[in-house]
Design an enzyme around this catalytic site. Sequence first.
Site, PDB file in Angstrom:
ATOM      1  N   GLU A  15       0.853  -1.187   0.000  1.00 26.60           N
ATOM      2  CA  GLU A  15       0.000   0.000   0.000  1.00 26.60           C
ATOM      3  C   GLU A  15       0.894   1.244   0.000  1.00 26.60           C
ATOM      4  OE1 GLU A  15      -3.475   1.893   2.909  1.00 26.60           O
ATOM      5  OE2 GLU A  15      -1.790   0.781   3.772  1.00 26.60           O
ATOM      6  N   LYS A  51      -9.689  -0.045  -1.629  1.00 30.07           N
ATOM      7  CA  LYS A  51      -9.885  -0.295  -0.200  1.00 30.07           C
ATOM      8  C   LYS A  51     -11.317   0.042   0.214  1.00 30.07           C
ATOM      9  CE  LYS A  51      -7.470   0.851   4.134  1.00 30.07           C
ATOM     10  NZ  LYS A  51      -6.355   1.682   4.671  1.00 30.07           N
ATOM     11  N   CYS A  96      -4.231  -3.086   4.442  1.00 30.66           N
ATOM     12  CA  CYS A  96      -3.926  -2.521   5.765  1.00 30.66           C
ATOM     13  C   CYS A  96      -5.003  -2.811   6.809  1.00 30.66           C
ATOM     14  CB  CYS A  96      -3.657  -1.032   5.624  1.00 30.66           C
ATOM     15  SG  CYS A  96      -2.646  -0.344   6.978  1.00 30.66           S
TER      16      CYS A  96
END
Length: 521
Positions: free
Chosen positions: A264, A325, A376
């Site tokens: 990321e 995301k 994440c």
Amino acid sequence: MDRLKALGRLLPRVIVAAAAGCGLGLVFEPHDHPWLAVIAVPLFLAALNGVSMKGGFLVGSAFGIAYYLVLVPWLSIIGGDAAIALAVLEGLFYGVFGALASQTLKHRLWMLWIPCLWVATEFATGSVPFGGFPWGRLAWAFSDSVLGRLAAYIGISGLSFVVALLGVLVYAVLRRRSAFSLRLVSLVVGVAIVGLTSLIALSTDGNGKTVTAAMVQGNVPGKGLEFLGRARTVTKNHMNATLDLEKQVLAGSQVKPDLVIWPENSTDIDPYKDVETRQDIETAVQAVKVPILVGAVTEGPGPNERQTTGIVWDPTTGPGQRYAKRHPVPFGEYIPFRDQLLPYIKRLEMIGRQTAPGVGPGIMPINGITYGDLICFELAYDNVVEDVAKGGAQILIVQTNNATYGGTGQPEQQFAITRMRAIETGRTVLIASTSGISGVIRPDGTVEHKSGQFVSDVYVASVPVRDGHTLATTLGGWPQWILSGLGIIGAALALLARRNRKQADPGTPPAPAPDRESVPV
């Protein structure tokens, strides 16, 4: 005066509850003392026993605030006020737990209702507000424990239930009012749970296929560079690390990967619109001649919006599949009530454009293998992981950027959560981070590779491709729903019994609680 006396009597319980909360915070990384959970939980219950609902709320809030202050001090990197605000917010959930548990402890089935109510509390903290913050679930601490293996069968919520149940059993053994038979049964059940769990063996076998993947951690530059220069340096670090990998492959000292994974924010500049960034990615892709999963921040979809994405960059066809995301971090990647808050909290301007959530799971078929991409923090959210698991992911990928929190304990906590997800899904997890921690976690939660922080690290692994589902992924969210529902039912029954007691004797002042016991030591 009477209220002051009541508060004075309650103060020792508040102190004990706060100490129990601090103890529970030490269960998690970087402290890593998981078995403190079965001490902290009974201490908390002892502090709750015999108090009113209002007292239970105060005691529970003290526990929860202390718990989160110890669990997430890394948030003080953003600001001490942010860490305190989060601790108070999450602590209020445990205040509600305390209010309900203070009455549930009086019910004859309290040993069932209390751990179910704990799961319901974790469900609430992981759901609201703004999508919740599921960082404080008991299960996350047990990746190195035999209990952690249960996650493959009953999921994360089921494992939290078992840990809370063990705490309840310890409390039943130490409680003064407990009959000898209850103490004996509690002791036997607790030993049986731990003993039987130790017999569980988790398989790491695949379907006969393997895939070779390279996790590239290019590292980040030191502080002080302006944004554009820093972002370009991060991208070039990952490009250069990938070029070094290819040199090793050509020299015969490294195996050629089938896929290269960048983390990321390996580029914070939109590669669709920025020529230099696109050229850096193309240089790396053409060197290794295999797809690279790039972590990129892209512009749009709306004005003044951006998305955190994973893009499959093919050496022949260029950028292709893309996952955005789904759970951006509130006050980290976007600002709720932005227009209302920005005039009063200027620090929020540092966040920049709003990160828009993606739609749909990160299912990415690449050269005949189906990968599940998680970015994440969102790996802590059950629905995101469940969607990729049920979507056919044979291998999980976590692209992450923990540079802001390096050295604070947050990367270690996230790595432990990732290990629990490997056990729950029965999948190998490949982790690529900008600055650490990158690594490879096997389907049984054991660690094949774990990088250091703020170093360059490239690791190539051949990992099994797996097709079957664990019982946990088959059940999905049902254990959480059922256990939470039981907890709510138990609390409702306890409140109903409380009401009936009051109606049966409305003119008599409430008698002192019959079970004002000392805190077990």
